[in-house]
Motif scaffolding. Structure first.
Motif, mmCIF file in Angstrom:
data_model
loop_
_atom_site.group_PDB
_atom_site.id
_atom_site.type_symbol
_atom_site.label_atom_id
_atom_site.label_comp_id
_atom_site.label_asym_id
_atom_site.label_seq_id
_atom_site.Cartn_x
_atom_site.Cartn_y
_atom_site.Cartn_z
ATOM 1 N N SER A 1 0.863 -1.181 0.000
ATOM 2 C CA SER A 1 0.000 0.000 0.000
ATOM 3 C C SER A 1 0.894 1.224 0.000
ATOM 4 O O SER A 1 1.842 1.310 0.788
ATOM 5 C CB SER A 1 -0.877 0.024 1.252
ATOM 6 N N LYS B 1 0.854 5.441 0.131
ATOM 7 C CA LYS B 1 0.170 6.719 0.316
ATOM 8 C C LYS B 1 1.145 7.807 -0.109
ATOM 9 O O LYS B 1 2.273 7.861 0.360
ATOM 10 C CB LYS B 1 -0.243 6.925 1.764
ATOM 11 N N ARG C 1 2.738 11.542 -0.498
ATOM 12 C CA ARG C 1 2.953 12.650 0.429
ATOM 13 C C ARG C 1 2.022 13.822 0.113
ATOM 14 O O ARG C 1 1.416 14.408 0.993
ATOM 15 C CB ARG C 1 4.424 13.091 0.347
ATOM 16 N N HIS D 1 -0.648 15.444 -3.252
ATOM 17 C CA HIS D 1 -1.316 15.097 -4.505
ATOM 18 C C HIS D 1 -1.034 16.156 -5.565
ATOM 19 O O HIS D 1 -1.920 16.844 -6.042
ATOM 20 C CB HIS D 1 -2.806 14.862 -4.258
ATOM 21 N N HIS E 1 -4.738 2.017 -8.725
ATOM 22 C CA HIS E 1 -5.065 3.304 -8.118
ATOM 23 C C HIS E 1 -6.347 3.049 -7.347
ATOM 24 O O HIS E 1 -7.354 2.648 -7.931
ATOM 25 C CB HIS E 1 -5.267 4.351 -9.214
ATOM 26 N N SER F 1 -9.111 3.839 -3.754
ATOM 27 C CA SER F 1 -9.686 4.856 -2.877
ATOM 28 C C SER F 1 -9.398 4.488 -1.423
ATOM 29 O O SER F 1 -8.898 3.406 -1.136
ATOM 30 C CB SER F 1 -11.201 4.954 -3.098
ATOM 31 N N GLY G 1 -7.689 5.185 2.420
ATOM 32 C CA GLY G 1 -6.487 5.728 3.037
ATOM 33 C C GLY G 1 -5.216 5.486 2.249
ATOM 34 O O GLY G 1 -4.164 6.022 2.575
ATOM 35 N N THR G 2 -5.311 4.686 1.221
ATOM 36 C CA THR G 2 -4.174 4.356 0.370
ATOM 37 C C THR G 2 -4.423 4.946 -1.008
ATOM 38 O O THR G 2 -5.555 5.009 -1.463
ATOM 39 C CB THR G 2 -4.035 2.819 0.266
ATOM 40 N N ASP G 3 -3.352 5.379 -1.667
ATOM 41 C CA ASP G 3 -3.492 5.897 -3.029
ATOM 42 C C ASP G 3 -3.260 4.819 -4.083
ATOM 43 O O ASP G 3 -3.957 4.762 -5.089
ATOM 44 C CB ASP G 3 -2.513 7.053 -3.255
ATOM 45 N N TYR G 4 -2.258 3.973 -3.854
ATOM 46 C CA TYR G 4 -1.910 2.924 -4.812
ATOM 47 C C TYR G 4 -1.648 1.625 -4.080
ATOM 48 O O TYR G 4 -1.178 1.610 -2.945
ATOM 49 C CB TYR G 4 -0.663 3.311 -5.634
ATOM 50 N N HIS H 1 4.060 7.166 2.784
ATOM 51 C CA HIS H 1 3.952 5.999 3.656
ATOM 52 C C HIS H 1 3.730 4.752 2.818
ATOM 53 O O HIS H 1 3.050 4.787 1.785
ATOM 54 C CB HIS H 1 2.763 6.182 4.619
ATOM 55 N N THR H 2 4.292 3.635 3.272
ATOM 56 C CA THR H 2 4.036 2.341 2.641
ATOM 57 C C THR H 2 3.714 1.317 3.716
ATOM 58 O O THR H 2 4.128 1.455 4.872
ATOM 59 C CB THR H 2 5.243 1.820 1.826
#
Length: 168
Positions: A80, A82, A84, A86, A109, A111, A113-116, A144-145
């Motif tokens: 996961s 996130k 920093r 956008h 991609h 939705s 709390g995680t972006d990818y 964050h990962t």
């Protein structure tokens, strides 16, 4: 650049299309003669129908499945990511760079709390740690990962939903 969205679920597929799709999903190397026999149509019709499914963007490719363990990629992980911030330029750079790395099987991609979400396969847990450090922890756009090891991966149905499920 925006990626083309998936076709809507109301794509016009008849029973023959569905049989062809199911057979090709099950075995993309099936002969046209066998495909025609299983669909109950002439081989020339099977060929035309398959070409139509390709032209309509329903069948998008044929590929070989590789045993990752057999080629030394015994450790799979879901990571996961996130970002920093956008910032469009940084997002575009991230989206262009990460899927091109040889360890990456898929990038989603998402939705929440995680972006990818990344699905990667490497040769060892040490290689996994190094990959996260080299490609994510040092990336200024990554905030964050979180890494989750995959113990088993079971493929689901890649074809259309049964007709009854599409009515509701």
């Amino acid at each position: 650049m925006a990626q083309q969205s998936e076709l809507s679920s109301n794509v016009d597929l008849d029973e023959i299309d569905r049989i062809i799709i199911d057979e090709l999903v099950s075995n993309a190397r099936i002969s046209n003669a066998t495909l025609a026999q299983r669909a109950g149509i002439a081989p020339s019709t099977a060929l035309l129908r398959t070409r139509s499914l390709v032209e309509r963007g329903i069948l998008t490719g044929y590929h070989a499945e590789v045993s990752l363990g057999a080629v030394g990629r015994t450790v799979q992980a879901l990571i996961s990511v996130k970002l920093r911030a956008h910032d469009r330029e940084k997002i575009d750079t991230f989206v262009q760079r990460i899927p091109q790395l040889p360890e990456v099987l898929s990038m989603f991609h998402v939705s929440g709390g995680t972006d990818y979400l990344l699905h990667i396969a490497v040769g060892s847990t040490d290689a996994l740690r190094d990959w996260v450090l080299d490609y994510l922890a040092t990336d200024e756009s990554v905030g964050h990962t979180e890494t989750t090891l995959v113990f088993a991966h079971h493929l689901g149905n890649r074809g259309p939903l049964p007709f009854d499920d599409m009515i509701s």
